[in-house]
Design a protein around this motif. Structure first.
Motif, PDB file in Angstrom:
ATOM      1  N   UNK A  14     -21.020  56.682  35.225  1.00  0.00           N
ATOM      2  CA  UNK A  14     -20.701  56.400  34.133  1.00  0.00           C
ATOM      3  C   UNK A  14     -19.241  56.710  33.998  1.00  0.00           C
ATOM      4  N   UNK A  15     -18.860  56.658  32.834  1.00  0.00           N
ATOM      5  CA  UNK A  15     -16.932  55.935  32.356  1.00  0.00           C
ATOM      6  C   UNK A  15     -16.561  56.571  31.498  1.00  0.00           C
ATOM      7  N   UNK A  16     -15.121  56.402  31.583  1.00  0.00           N
ATOM      8  CA  UNK A  16     -14.568  57.378  30.388  1.00  0.00           C
ATOM      9  C   UNK A  16     -12.890  56.645  30.184  1.00  0.00           C
ATOM     10  N   UNK A  17     -12.505  56.925  29.154  1.00  0.00           N
ATOM     11  CA  UNK A  17     -11.074  55.887  29.439  1.00  0.00           C
ATOM     12  C   UNK A  17     -10.232  57.520  28.388  1.00  0.00           C
ATOM     13  N   UNK A  18      -8.924  57.532  28.990  1.00  0.00           N
ATOM     14  CA  UNK A  18      -7.943  58.896  28.291  1.00  0.00           C
ATOM     15  C   UNK A  18      -6.346  57.984  28.186  1.00  0.00           C
ATOM     16  N   UNK A  19      -6.239  59.098  26.939  1.00  0.00           N
ATOM     17  CA  UNK A  19      -4.765  58.570  26.452  1.00  0.00           C
ATOM     18  C   UNK A  19      -4.031  59.361  27.433  1.00  0.00           C
ATOM     19  N   UNK A  20      -3.058  58.768  27.609  1.00  0.00           N
ATOM     20  CA  UNK A  20      -1.546  60.031  27.778  1.00  0.00           C
ATOM     21  C   UNK A  20      -0.460  58.858  27.431  1.00  0.00           C
ATOM     22  N   UNK A  21      -0.086  58.586  26.868  1.00  0.00           N
ATOM     23  CA  UNK A  21       1.677  58.281  26.194  1.00  0.00           C
ATOM     24  C   UNK A  21       2.677  58.723  26.294  1.00  0.00           C
ATOM     25  N   UNK A  22       3.686  58.118  26.907  1.00  0.00           N
ATOM     26  CA  UNK A  22       5.470  58.492  27.097  1.00  0.00           C
ATOM     27  C   UNK A  22       5.578  59.519  25.577  1.00  0.00           C
ATOM     28  N   UNK A  23       4.917  58.990  24.270  1.00  0.00           N
ATOM     29  CA  UNK A  23       5.698  59.325  23.224  1.00  0.00           C
ATOM     30  C   UNK A  23       4.676  61.129  22.960  1.00  0.00           C
ATOM     31  N   UNK A  24       3.860  61.034  24.036  1.00  0.00           N
ATOM     32  CA  UNK A  24       2.399  62.546  23.643  1.00  0.00           C
ATOM     33  C   UNK A  24       3.359  63.513  25.074  1.00  0.00           C
ATOM     34  N   UNK A  25       4.377  62.782  25.666  1.00  0.00           N
ATOM     35  CA  UNK A  25       4.615  63.336  26.499  1.00  0.00           C
ATOM     36  C   UNK A  25       5.870  64.080  26.663  1.00  0.00           C
ATOM     37  N   UNK A  26       6.938  63.221  26.055  1.00  0.00           N
ATOM     38  CA  UNK A  26       8.354  63.724  24.888  1.00  0.00           C
ATOM     39  C   UNK A  26       7.792  64.627  23.988  1.00  0.00           C
TER      40      UNK A  26
END
Length: 146
Positions: A14-26
Motif C-alpha cells: 500500500x502507499x500514501x502521499x503527504x504534503x508539507x510545504x515551505x509555506x506550511x512550515x512558515x
C-alpha cells in the motif's frame, strides 16, 4: 514536497502521499496534509491490518524521564502518542477521506471492522505505555475519553 511512502508486506503493498510545504512550515503547521490516502480499494484493508498486527512498540522511558527533568517545574512534560483515540478514529482520520470513510462503512463494513480489530493490539501497546505511572501526563489523541 510530496513524499510517497510505500509499505511492502507478505500480503501486498500500500502507499500514501503527504504534503508539507515551505509555506506550511512558515505558517507554523507541524502536521502534514494527506494527499493520497493509504486505503484505496478493499484489498488494502488486509495489507494495513497486517502492518498493525505486526507493529511492536518499544517505549523509551529513560528518554522521557530526561525530557521531564529538563522541563522541570517550568512546564508539563506530556507524552504524545498519536492524534487518534481509537483504531476506528485513526482509520477515519488517516486512512480514508471523510466521505469515503462513510461510503466504506456501507460498502465494506466487514473489512473496516476487521482492520479496526487488527489495529487494537497496537493501540493497546501505546496506551499501556501512556498509562505508565512514571509519566505525569499523556496525550493519547484528540478525542479525550473518560
Amino acid at each position: 514536497m510530496l513524499p510517497e511512502v510505500t509499505y511492502h508486506t507478505p500480503v501486498g503493498s500500500v502507499s500514501c502521499k503527504t504534503l508539507y510545504s515551505e509555506e506550511m512550515r512558515r505558517a507554523g503547521a507541524s502536521i502534514t496534509w494527506i494527499t493520497e490516502h493509504l486505503i484505496k480499494e478493499p484489498k488494502d484493508y488486509k495489507v494495513v491490518g497486517y502492518i498493525f498486527k505486526n507493529i511492536k512498540v518499544f517505549p523509551d522511558y529513560e528518554n522521557y524521564l530526561e525530557f521531564q527533568r529538563q522541563v522541570g517545574e517550568k512546564g508539563f512534560a506530556a507524552a504524545f502518542a498519536n492524534l487518534s483515540a481509537s483504531p476506528m478514529h485513526h482509520i477515519m482520520k488517516e486512512f480514508l477521506d471523510s466521505t469515503k470513510f462513510y461510503l466504506e462503512m456501507y460498502d465494506h463494513p466487514k473489512e473496516l471492522r476487521q482492520l479496526s480489530e487488527d489495529m487494537e493490539p497496537y493501540f493497546d501497546q501505546v496506551f499501556r505505555f501512556l498509562l505508565n505511572p512514571r509519566r505525569r501526563s499523556s496525550f493519547p489523541g484528540r478525542t479525550m475519553m473518560k
